[in-house]
Scaffold this motif. Structure first.
Motif, mmCIF file in Angstrom:
data_model
loop_
_atom_site.group_PDB
_atom_site.id
_atom_site.type_symbol
_atom_site.label_atom_id
_atom_site.label_comp_id
_atom_site.label_asym_id
_atom_site.label_seq_id
_atom_site.Cartn_x
_atom_site.Cartn_y
_atom_site.Cartn_z
ATOM 1 N N ASN A 114 76.313 32.718 11.473
ATOM 2 C CA ASN A 114 77.502 31.910 12.127
ATOM 3 C C ASN A 114 78.447 30.888 11.230
ATOM 4 O OD1 ASN A 114 79.142 30.530 14.028
ATOM 5 N ND2 ASN A 114 77.444 29.769 15.614
ATOM 6 N N PRO A 115 79.512 30.894 11.016
ATOM 7 C CA PRO A 115 80.259 30.120 10.050
ATOM 8 C C PRO A 115 80.794 29.052 10.529
ATOM 9 C CG PRO A 115 81.633 31.822 10.523
ATOM 10 C CD PRO A 115 80.521 32.140 11.352
ATOM 11 N N PHE A 116 80.596 28.579 11.923
ATOM 12 C CA PHE A 116 81.157 27.613 12.606
ATOM 13 C C PHE A 116 79.982 26.686 13.129
ATOM 14 C CE2 PHE A 116 83.210 31.572 13.960
ATOM 15 C CZ PHE A 116 84.289 31.554 13.024
ATOM 16 N N LEU A 169 96.222 32.245 3.550
ATOM 17 C CA LEU A 169 96.439 33.416 4.418
ATOM 18 C C LEU A 169 95.269 34.140 4.555
ATOM 19 C CD1 LEU A 169 99.309 32.982 3.138
ATOM 20 C CD2 LEU A 169 99.414 35.685 2.997
ATOM 21 N N GLY A 170 95.109 34.630 5.518
ATOM 22 C CA GLY A 170 93.658 35.338 6.060
ATOM 23 C C GLY A 170 94.176 36.505 6.808
ATOM 24 N N PHE A 171 93.027 37.069 7.360
ATOM 25 C CA PHE A 171 93.275 38.297 8.144
ATOM 26 C C PHE A 171 92.053 38.369 9.125
ATOM 27 C CE2 PHE A 171 92.016 42.756 8.923
ATOM 28 C CZ PHE A 171 93.678 43.074 9.595
ATOM 29 N N ALA A 172 92.511 38.567 10.436
ATOM 30 C CA ALA A 172 91.546 38.758 11.817
ATOM 31 C C ALA A 172 91.231 39.892 11.796
ATOM 32 C CB ALA A 172 92.416 38.268 12.934
ATOM 33 N N ASP A 173 90.133 40.518 11.209
ATOM 34 C CA ASP A 173 89.530 41.758 11.157
ATOM 35 C C ASP A 173 88.654 41.946 12.365
ATOM 36 O OD1 ASP A 173 87.325 40.290 10.443
ATOM 37 O OD2 ASP A 173 87.090 41.407 8.633
ATOM 38 N N ARG A 174 88.684 41.430 13.288
ATOM 39 C CA ARG A 174 87.875 41.597 14.489
ATOM 40 C C ARG A 174 86.216 41.266 14.425
ATOM 41 N NH1 ARG A 174 88.355 47.382 17.415
ATOM 42 N NH2 ARG A 174 86.537 47.569 16.478
ATOM 43 N N THR A 175 86.033 40.660 13.300
ATOM 44 C CA THR A 175 84.632 40.478 13.120
ATOM 45 C C THR A 175 84.170 38.819 13.468
ATOM 46 O OG1 THR A 175 84.967 39.638 11.097
ATOM 47 C CG2 THR A 175 84.518 41.919 11.063
ATOM 48 N N LEU A 176 84.868 38.159 14.075
ATOM 49 C CA LEU A 176 84.891 36.851 14.496
ATOM 50 C C LEU A 176 83.736 36.882 15.769
ATOM 51 C CD1 LEU A 176 85.623 33.775 14.439
ATOM 52 C CD2 LEU A 176 87.313 34.108 16.091
ATOM 53 N N GLY A 177 84.043 37.798 16.563
ATOM 54 C CA GLY A 177 83.025 37.827 17.800
ATOM 55 C C GLY A 177 81.534 38.071 17.380
ATOM 56 N N LEU A 178 81.690 39.020 16.111
ATOM 57 C CA LEU A 178 80.202 39.272 15.806
ATOM 58 C C LEU A 178 79.253 38.335 15.306
ATOM 59 C CD1 LEU A 178 81.367 42.655 13.764
ATOM 60 C CD2 LEU A 178 80.510 42.384 16.475
ATOM 61 N N ARG A 179 80.069 37.081 14.711
ATOM 62 C CA ARG A 179 79.418 35.982 14.159
ATOM 63 C C ARG A 179 79.049 35.001 15.453
ATOM 64 N NH1 ARG A 179 78.607 36.246 8.381
ATOM 65 N NH2 ARG A 179 80.189 38.091 7.572
ATOM 66 N N ILE A 180 79.256 35.211 16.172
ATOM 67 C CA ILE A 180 78.712 34.341 17.435
ATOM 68 C C ILE A 180 77.841 34.773 18.644
ATOM 69 C CG2 ILE A 180 80.549 32.447 16.953
ATOM 70 C CD1 ILE A 180 82.226 33.654 19.002
ATOM 71 N N ILE A 191 80.691 28.252 22.682
ATOM 72 C CA ILE A 191 81.744 28.490 21.440
ATOM 73 C C ILE A 191 82.829 29.199 21.728
ATOM 74 C CG2 ILE A 191 80.353 30.147 20.645
ATOM 75 C CD1 ILE A 191 82.014 27.532 18.409
ATOM 76 N N ARG A 192 82.619 30.137 22.802
ATOM 77 C CA ARG A 192 83.853 31.120 23.025
ATOM 78 C C ARG A 192 84.850 30.251 24.190
ATOM 79 N NH1 ARG A 192 82.904 36.761 22.290
ATOM 80 N NH2 ARG A 192 81.022 37.345 21.132
ATOM 81 N N THR A 193 84.016 29.403 24.911
ATOM 82 C CA THR A 193 85.094 28.768 25.783
ATOM 83 C C THR A 193 85.810 27.689 24.692
ATOM 84 O OG1 THR A 193 83.456 28.656 27.752
ATOM 85 C CG2 THR A 193 85.128 27.057 27.709
#
Length: 972
Positions: A114-116, A169-180, A191-193
């Motif tokens: 979890n990077p957050f 610059l970045g890219f949202a590769d749909r892996t954010l949800g895989l980390r939480i 965290i999702r809220t």
């Protein structure tokens, strides 16, 4: 969302040991056949081992239930995760750690880190997401390809790489949800809220910016205020937006430092602004679409006192409406506005991609931008027609907007015509200096002030800052006035203003103000041109080193094995053999920092490699510290700049090319300076007068030559290096040349670039310090000939330069001399030892009456005679030799052989015995052919004895000055 590239999937399958992966889930496998493994299937109940694993193929298959797949699909099915989640687990190396031992239907706890930070504030959490997206960009080839296709990313372009890092610059590769965790868990719900409230996750649980390149925009306090997202996948479902922002009002200004410039470029969208930035126009920012000119940006433009805004909006109806609206809003506050005209239907990014090169094409459009209005607090620009009904300045501005709109819609100014205009400098001034409002087209300079165009001719003919006689044409619409006069004279300026006002129907005060601006611009251009003309040379300036470059170079200089590393650097740079020559040349070039530098002459036959040795050594020194010529005239050195040669390397490719400048070179080496009195014309009176020219040293002189005879005076002042011309060295060179054509050679060439950068930076860190030799009184040197007086000085300088090279490994001390502090370092026994290893070969040649190449011929003759005497059992006096035998042994030309044989005859080493017209020449060796060819003895001190003496002095603990070793420890 782009799919995972097939190449990445295949790579992961090759790198993953499927057998170990299956065993990590508690499944026992046994050999099955010659290559496969077998075990009980974890996905259904069975008593037999029907689960077959083929590690070589990276596949598994159950003979019972039919389940099959690769390593990613195994993790997906066993761990209960999605295909993307399984790929990320394997790619991150997490597949073997904390893995489940039983198959799971649907995992709710992510296996990835979890990077957050759950305890972070919302603003900090938003920043962490931006950092995560930035990290994912480099791991997503599809996103990089998209940016590359838009001209915004290129690994080979430093400015484009810098833009990625600077603007995060970045890219949202749909892996954010895989980390939480999932929302059905407490931690996941929390965290999702929070992410949903920030606008990063939608109510459906999907990422808001999924499949988008993201660009954060920061607020005034440095926090993320807004995020722009751009979908990279074409042909999305109907209704899917291509451009995304966070929820709520826009906050923040992108590239806020651009507002520090008096002129800015204002774009309609993010990628248009990025297009300008990566092409060198750094004074650029953007609004959030045609309706997104925020009050925050508007107030910032006024607060920073921006004088000019160039609107680079899209060339369409919406862009034209926005440009007209924003121009009126800005001009009302005293800001001058110009409209950048793209071909109809294009934006900045599309135009830059289609019209190459993009930097020049964008510059052309910026120079041709149409004026939309001027500051109201300035003197307005009324029409000269003051009759009732004449248009006011506000009506004029509106007309200009309408004309611009019509021109853009009709594309009435062809791109080919625009592309012919050259420029003096970039608009933002970041790439180079110069005037930002002055452009050059052919022989004329142009400046536009509002709707008035000024053309200036003849500026290049003025070679003084006191005179500016030019031809100026002012054009306003179809009206113009042309006159030639001295712009520095007030009376002539007044006359031009009077006549120009009559011809163009403009107000005199307006022309007067324009002429004042024009004079300042031309003075700047003239000053820069005159300064460049008076500059003695176009010597490059030392580039500024980054902290990383400085640390890397300093670490190199502090290496305990510094000399060995320099030798290894020569090998990496492609110079084999020549160990003594290359180190001697490197040290001699380093001695340019001393008050009495060494000088080098490399002597060899043609194509033996003297130029290669010179080039290899010079490449290791900074460009600003070396001056290289092919030839020099007799007086050329005297007219260089006074400090142009100071602490520099003066390299001359062929000594014959400097024959006429030989006297000056000798003086420069001996005296350390040149002075000449010459006659010249006084620029004020025109009378002839005596003028003195002075060139300061010290300078290190580096020459090469193929000549057998070298001027004796120059020879005495230089170290003579002779290139290795042996067969073994030739074979080593051939091996290196073949290796350069291989893949390994390609890699070596790339490594060479980085290595040379470190070596040059290391030389830039060396300071011209004095060197104190505490062992000087103990040193010895032969005194057989008077020329050893100079050779002894070379020996001492050799010790000094070795110490100077190690200055970052020594303590820099100071000594008060006549009220000023003089810094110095001390030489050590190690410095003397290295100098003693080099000196016999370098300086011993000075005691040899034979030049190095003639000495080599002499040794070949002795070998031939020895072999003949032994083979034929004859005495030496009847064992003759011919020139053909020498040529066959050395492979030299007859001209060189004849010259060396004549030198040996004159010095009574050989005598001709036979030979006349029609018969072969035969020579007799009249010295002993068994005479050894040892190096000349120059009577140097045995360093080991001095070390013993130093140790003895320390044991007895004498008073300061009791022995040389003690003297070396004095603290000044």
């Amino acid at each position: 969302m782009p799919r995972i590239p097939e190449a990445e999937i295949e790579r992961l399958k090759r790198e993953t040991d499927l057998g170990s992966l299956v065993r990590s889930r508690g499944i026992e496998l046994k050999p099955h056949g010659s290559k496969d493994l077998a075990g009980k299937c974890p996905f259904h109940q069975e008593d037999t081992a029907s689960f077959i694993v083929s590690p070589a193929k990276g596949l598994f298959h159950c003979m019972g239930c039919g389940v099959a797949g690769n390593c990613i699909q195994f993790v997906q099915k066993f761990d209960g995760v999605s295909f993307r989640h399984a790929f990320e687990i394997l790619n991150a190396g997490k597949a073997f750690s904390a893995s489940p031992t039983e198959p799971m239907k649907n995992a709710t706890i992510p296996r990835l880190d979890n990077p957050f930070n759950d305890a972070a504030t919302d603003t900090a959490l938003l920043g962490q997401v931006v950092d995560y997206y930035h990290e994912r960009l480099s791991k997503t080839p599809a996103a990089l390809d998209y940016l590359r296709g838009r001209g915004l990313y290129d690994e080979a372009c430093p400015l484009r790489r810098e833009a990625i890092e600077k603007f995060r610059l970045g890219f949202a590769d749909r892996t954010l949800g895989l980390r939480i965790p999932d929302a059905n868990r407490k931690a996941g719900a929390a965290i999702r809220t929070r992410l949903q409230s920030l606008g990063l996750i939608r109510e459906s649980g999907h990422e808001h910016f999924s499949g988008s390149v993201v660009l954060p925009i920061f607020s005034a306090c440095g926090e993320v205020g807004e995020i722009y997202g751009r979908k990279i996948t074409p042909n999305l479902r109907k209704g899917t937006p291509m451009h995304l922002y966070l929820q709520g009002p826009h906050e923040g200004i992108w590239n806020v430092e651009a507002l520090d410039s008096p002129e800015i470029i204002l774009c309609e969208a993010a990628f248009d602004a990025l297009t300008f930035w990566v092409n060198g126009f750094k004074n650029v920012t953007f609004i959030y679409g045609t309706e997104g000119f925020t009050d925050e940006l508007f107030d910032a433009i006024l607060a920073h006192r921006v004088k000019q805004v160039r609107l680079a909006y899209d060339a369409d109806e919406a862009g034209n409406r926005a440009a007209e609206r924003d121009a009126l809003r800005l001009t009302a506050q005293g800001v001058e506005v110009f409209r950048v005209k793209f071909p109809w239907g294009m934006d900045a990014n599309e135009y830059a991609m289609k019209v190459q090169p993009p930097g020049k094409s964008l510059q052309v459009l910026l120079n041709a931008a149409e004026w939309l209005g001027e500051a109201r607090h300035k003197v307005s620009e009324p029409q000269s027609d003051t009759r009732p009904g004449a248009p006011s300045s506000s009506i004029l501005a509106a007309n200009l907007v309408a004309k611009e709109k019509a021109a853009v819609a009709g594309n009435c100014e062809p791109l080919a015509e625009l592309g012919q205009a050259g420029t003096v400098s970039a608009l933002n001034g970041s790439a180079c200096g110069g005037n930002r409002e002055l452009s050059r087209r052919g022989e004329y300079y142009f400046a536009d002030f509002g709707a008035r165009e000024y053309r200036v001719g003849g500026l290049d003919k003025n070679n003084s800052l006191e005179v500016m006689k030019v031809a100026i044409r002012i054009r306003h619409g179809e009206l113009f006035h042309l006159d030639s006069f001295d712009l520095t004279r007030d009376g002539e300026r007044r006359r031009f203003i009077e006549r120009a006002a009559e011809e163009t129907r403009l107000e005199k005060e307006l022309i007067k103000r324009d002429l004042g601006k024009l004079l300042l611009l031309l003075e700047q251009e003239q000053s820069a041109r005159v300064a460049a003309a008076l500059s003695p040379t176009g010597a490059p300036k030392a580039p500024e080193m980054t902290a990383e470059d400085r640390a890397e170079a300093l670490a190199f200089l502090k290496s305990p094995d510094l000399v060995d590393k320099i030798g290894a650097a020569f090998e990496t740079c492609g110079l084999v053999g020549e160990e003594t020559n290359r180190l001697a040349a490197y040290l001699a070039c380093t001695s340019r920092k001393l008050e009495k530098p060494l000088a080098i002459i490399i002597q060899s036959t043609t194509a033996a490699g003297k130029s290669t040795l010179m080039e290899a050594v010079l490449a290791m020194f900074p460009e600003e510290d070396r001056i290289k010529y092919s030839a020099m005239t007799g007086q050329s050195l005297y007219y260089l700049g006074e400090t142009n040669l100071k602490h520099k390397i003066l390299a001359i490719v062929e000594e014959e090319g400097a024959e006429k400048a030989g006297y000056a070179l000798k003086l420069l080496q001996s005296e350390g300076e040149l002075t000449i009195a010459s006659t010249g014309k006084d620029p004020t009176t025109g009378r002839m007068e005596t003028q003195e020219y002075h060139v300061e040293g010290p300078v290190m002189i580096f020459l090469t030559t193929t000549a057998v005879e070298i001027d004796e005076e120059l020879l005495n002042r230089c170290l003579i290096l002779t290139v290795d011309e042996s067969r073994e060295q030739t074979e080593r060179i051939h091996t290196l040349q073949r290796k350069a054509r291989t893949l390994e050679g390609l890699v070596a060439r790339e490594e060479k670039k980085d290595l040379l950068r470190v070596l040059r930076n290391a030389q830039r860190l060396l300071q011209p310090l004095a060197v104190v030799n505490p062992f000087a009184d103990e040193l010895t040197f032969t005194a057989e000939r008077t020329r050893t007086r100079r050779d002894h000085e070379k020996y001492l300088t050799l010790i000094d330069v070795i110490a100077l090279l190690h200055q970052h490994q020594r303590t820099i001390e100071t000594k008060a001399v006549q009220g000023r502090q003089v810094p110095f370092i001390r030489a050590t026994l190690e410095d003397i030892e290295l100098a003693n290893n080099l000196a016999p070969e370098l300086l011993g040649r000075s005691l040899d009456e034979l030049p190095p190449q003639t000495r080599r011929v002499y040794e070949v003759i002795k070998a031939i005679i020895r072999k003949r005497c032994e083979a034929e059992k004859i005495e030496q006096r009847v064992a003759f030799f011919s020139r053909r035998e020498i040529r066959s042994r050395l492979g030299w030309g007859i001209t060189q052989i004849r010259a060396h044989l004549e030198r040996l005859r004159e010095l009574e080493y050989i005598e001709p015995r036979y030979g006349r017209m029609g018969s072969a020449f035969q020579y007799e060796l009249i010295t002993d052919c068994h005479e050894t060819a040892d190096k000349a003895h120059i009577g140097l001190l045995d360093v080991e004895k001095l070390r013993v003496q130093q140790a003895t002095c320390r044991e007895k603990k004498p008073l300061v000055g009791g022995c040389p070793a003690a003297a070396g420890q004095v603290q000044v």
